[in-house]
Design a protein around this motif. Structure first.
Motif, mmCIF file in Angstrom:
data_model
loop_
_atom_site.group_PDB
_atom_site.id
_atom_site.type_symbol
_atom_site.label_atom_id
_atom_site.label_comp_id
_atom_site.label_asym_id
_atom_site.label_seq_id
_atom_site.Cartn_x
_atom_site.Cartn_y
_atom_site.Cartn_z
ATOM 1 N N SER A 167 0.987 -1.342 -0.191
ATOM 2 C CA SER A 167 -0.033 0.038 0.138
ATOM 3 C C SER A 167 0.757 1.372 0.051
ATOM 4 C CB SER A 167 -1.018 -0.140 1.082
ATOM 5 O OG SER A 167 -0.124 -0.070 2.516
ATOM 6 N N GLY A 168 2.066 1.065 0.358
ATOM 7 C CA GLY A 168 2.823 2.416 0.340
ATOM 8 C C GLY A 168 4.181 2.002 -0.247
ATOM 9 N N ALA A 169 4.809 3.171 -1.168
ATOM 10 C CA ALA A 169 5.705 3.043 -1.630
ATOM 11 C C ALA A 169 6.657 4.363 -1.699
ATOM 12 C CB ALA A 169 5.727 2.771 -3.236
ATOM 13 N N THR A 170 8.059 4.114 -1.700
ATOM 14 C CA THR A 170 8.836 5.553 -1.655
ATOM 15 C C THR A 170 10.000 5.479 -2.845
ATOM 16 O OG1 THR A 170 10.201 6.785 -0.141
ATOM 17 C CG2 THR A 170 10.132 4.501 0.129
ATOM 18 N N TYR A 171 10.285 6.673 -3.358
ATOM 19 C CA TYR A 171 11.324 6.741 -4.214
ATOM 20 C C TYR A 171 12.394 7.690 -4.008
ATOM 21 C CZ TYR A 171 7.664 4.334 -6.603
ATOM 22 O OH TYR A 171 6.625 3.311 -7.238
ATOM 23 N N THR A 172 13.697 7.451 -4.404
ATOM 24 C CA THR A 172 14.434 8.715 -4.313
ATOM 25 C C THR A 172 14.167 9.686 -5.507
ATOM 26 O OG1 THR A 172 16.932 8.915 -4.313
ATOM 27 C CG2 THR A 172 16.118 7.554 -6.053
ATOM 28 N N ASP A 173 14.486 10.632 -5.239
ATOM 29 C CA ASP A 173 14.102 12.071 -6.165
ATOM 30 C C ASP A 173 14.380 11.835 -7.506
ATOM 31 O OD1 ASP A 173 14.474 14.638 -3.678
ATOM 32 O OD2 ASP A 173 12.666 13.260 -3.879
#
Length: 122
Positions: free
Chosen positions: A55-61
Motif C-alpha cells: 500500500s505504500g511506496a517510496t522513491y529517491t528523487d
C-alpha cells in the motif's frame, strides 16, 4: 529468505526495463522490500521501497515519476518498472528485505539479493 533479482540488461536512453525480485525460503509478504543500486566507484544508494502489503511506496528523487515499484505476494515477487531510463541510471541493482522496517538505507537491510546489471547507453 533468499532473494533473486533479474531483468537487467542493456537499453538505450529513454527505454524501459522491468526488474524482478523473487523470494524463496520465506513468504515475501513478511518483508518490506527495497531496491538499491551501485554504480562503479560510487556507494550503494537507495532507489525505491514498498511496504509489506504494497500500500505504500517510496522513491529517491531522481527516479520519481519514472520508476514504479509493485509487489505480488501471491507470487512472492516484487517488480521495479523503470521507464525513461537515463545513462545515469546505469548501475548494479539489488533487491533487499527487512521484516521489521521499510529499508531506505543500507543499514536497514536485513537480507540482500544478488545484483542485476542495468546499462543505459546514450
Amino acid at each position: 529468505v533468499q532473494l533473486q533479482a533479474s531483468g537487467g540488461g542493456l537499453v538505450q536512453a529513454g527505454g524501459s526495463l522491468r526488474l524482478s525480485c523473487a523470494a524463496s525460503g520465506r513468504t515475501l509478504g513478511s518483508y518490506a522490500i527495497g531496491w538499491f543500486r551501485q554504480a562503479p566507484g560510487k556507494e550503494r544508494e537507495f532507489v525505491s521501497a514498498i511496504t509489506w502489503g504494497g500500500s505504500g511506496a517510496t522513491y529517491t528523487d531522481s527516479v520519481k515519476g519514472r520508476f514504479t515499484i509493485s509487489r505480488d505476494n501471491a507470487k512472492n515477487t516484487v517488480h521495479l518498472l523503470m521507464n525513461s531510463l537515463k545513462p545515469e541510471d546505469t548501475a548494479v541493482y539489488y533487491c533487499a528485505a527487512n521484516p521489521n522496517a521499510v529499508p531506505r538505507t543500507a543499514r536497514q537491510v536485513g537480507y540482500w539479493g544478488q545484483g542485476t546489471q542495468v546499462t543505459v547507453s546514450s
